[in-house]
Motif scaffolding. Structure first.
Motif, mmCIF file in Angstrom:
data_model
loop_
_atom_site.group_PDB
_atom_site.id
_atom_site.type_symbol
_atom_site.label_atom_id
_atom_site.label_comp_id
_atom_site.label_asym_id
_atom_site.label_seq_id
_atom_site.Cartn_x
_atom_site.Cartn_y
_atom_site.Cartn_z
ATOM 1 N N UNK A 261 7.595 4.888 -0.854
ATOM 2 C CA UNK A 261 7.673 6.220 -0.240
ATOM 3 C C UNK A 261 6.766 7.209 -0.966
ATOM 4 N N UNK A 262 6.787 7.171 -2.287
ATOM 5 C CA UNK A 262 5.928 8.085 -3.037
ATOM 6 C C UNK A 262 4.453 7.812 -2.750
ATOM 7 N N UNK A 263 4.094 6.534 -2.673
ATOM 8 C CA UNK A 263 2.703 6.198 -2.368
ATOM 9 C C UNK A 263 2.337 6.679 -0.960
ATOM 10 N N UNK A 264 3.227 6.439 -0.018
ATOM 11 C CA UNK A 264 2.976 6.846 1.372
ATOM 12 C C UNK A 264 2.816 8.369 1.474
ATOM 13 N N UNK B 131 0.584 -5.214 -6.029
ATOM 14 C CA UNK B 131 -0.358 -4.534 -5.133
ATOM 15 C C UNK B 131 0.098 -3.106 -4.868
ATOM 16 N N UNK B 132 1.396 -2.937 -4.613
ATOM 17 C CA UNK B 132 1.942 -1.606 -4.371
ATOM 18 C C UNK B 132 1.771 -0.725 -5.602
ATOM 19 N N UNK B 133 2.066 -1.260 -6.767
ATOM 20 C CA UNK B 133 1.938 -0.491 -8.001
ATOM 21 C C UNK B 133 0.501 -0.035 -8.223
ATOM 22 N N UNK C 42 -3.563 4.380 -7.994
ATOM 23 C CA UNK C 42 -4.846 4.879 -7.496
ATOM 24 C C UNK C 42 -4.646 6.110 -6.623
ATOM 25 N N UNK C 43 -3.596 6.095 -5.808
ATOM 26 C CA UNK C 43 -3.307 7.228 -4.927
ATOM 27 C C UNK C 43 -2.945 8.478 -5.703
ATOM 28 N N UNK C 44 -2.162 8.315 -6.783
ATOM 29 C CA UNK C 44 -1.804 9.463 -7.627
ATOM 30 C C UNK C 44 -3.049 10.104 -8.219
ATOM 31 N N UNK C 45 -3.955 9.271 -8.700
ATOM 32 C CA UNK C 45 -5.184 9.785 -9.301
ATOM 33 C C UNK C 45 -6.035 10.509 -8.266
ATOM 34 N N UNK C 46 -6.165 9.918 -7.096
ATOM 35 C CA UNK C 46 -6.972 10.538 -6.040
ATOM 36 C C UNK C 46 -6.381 11.878 -5.614
ATOM 37 N N UNK C 47 -5.044 11.970 -5.574
ATOM 38 C CA UNK C 47 -4.402 13.205 -5.144
ATOM 39 C C UNK C 47 -4.630 14.326 -6.147
#
Length: 263
Positions: A47-50, A94-96, A101-106
């Motif tokens: 959910x956090x990644x999404x 894979x999710x981790x 990567x998503x946290x960094x991009x955000x």
């Protein structure tokens, strides 16, 4: 921009704090149930990644985000659960990696956003500080679910002031979600910070008042604990009523958590 960087640093730190809890989990532990009904640890991280991905899209491609909202609102009661379930079905490693990567991009996108920009969202548009605060709040709240599932006691940090502030500022929103008229007068809120200092909102002579530990207030407004299990004191009928439905998140009010005595 210095103020924004502080919020971004807090968001980054909160993600890293949760990362420590899941970084070395064996695959089978990702399937452990959390206090959120039907959600495993994988659902929480998924959910956090999404949601981080949705926030990144809102910042970098507002038109693309608008299209995503149209699709989501075809299933308004289920799109959040569906997104979490889809992510949870992926291999944990894979999710981790993608969550990291998503946290960094955000945070990079938030830091690069032009000053004063408002980003679309599922609720009202938000500026960079509000977006960073909202993402920190969600990371902390879902991190609490993960910590509870693992039996880990998290030490509260000064970062929760962001969540407490959001909880105070969303008072009128919480009233509207529950189809109630908010009181005209501002409440006095005095919360004891993790270091023992006092965090204060509202007029000194406010007749309606809430006091207690800041971490308890944050657990309440994120619906991660039942009011009966928290050391929060309300003075005045309006303040007492507010603590019954206070929330720091967008969307409909949830069912909350069962009191420990009722389990």
């Amino acid at each position: 921009m210095a103020e924004l960087q502080t919020f971004i640093d807090d968001l980054r730190a909160e993600g890293e704090c949760l990362d420590v809890l899941v970084a070395d989990l064996p695959d089978e532990k990702w399937a452990a149930a959390t206090p959120a009904e039907g959600w495993t640890i994988a659902h929480q991280i998924g959910h956090l990644h999404w949601t981080d991905a949705a926030a990144l899209l809102a910042i970098t491609d507002p038109d693309g985000f608008a299209e995503q909202v149209k699709v989501a609102f075809l299933n308004p009661a289920g799109f959040v659960d569906d997104g979490a379930a889809e992510q949870a079905a992926r291999p944990p490693a894979e999710l981790l990696a993608d969550w990291r990567a998503g946290r960094t991009a955000l945070v990079d996108a938030l830091a690069a956003a032009p000053a004063g920009t408002k980003f679309p969202w599922y609720g009202p548009p938000m500026g960079a500080v509000s977006m960073a605060t909202a993402r920190l709040m969600e990371t902390w709240a879902h991190g609490q679910d993960v910590a509870d599932a693992l039996g880990v006691e998290r030490a509260p940090t000064a970062r929760i002031k962001n969540i407490a502030h959001l909880g105070v500022r969303t008072r009128n929103f919480a009233y509207s979600v529950n189809e109630k008229t908010p009181p005209a007068e501002e409440f006095r809120v005095e919360l004891t910070a993790p270091d023992g200092s006092l965090w204060i909102w509202g007029p000194e002579d406010g007749a309606q008042k809430v006091t207690g530990p800041a971490v308890d207030f944050c657990l309440l407004v994120t619906q991660r604990a039942n009011r009966a299990d928290l050391d929060l004191v309300a003075v005045g009928a309006d303040a007492e009523e507010w603590l019954g439905f206070a929330q720091a998140f967008a969307g409909p009010s949830g069912s909350g958590r069962e009191a420990e005595a009722d389990k």
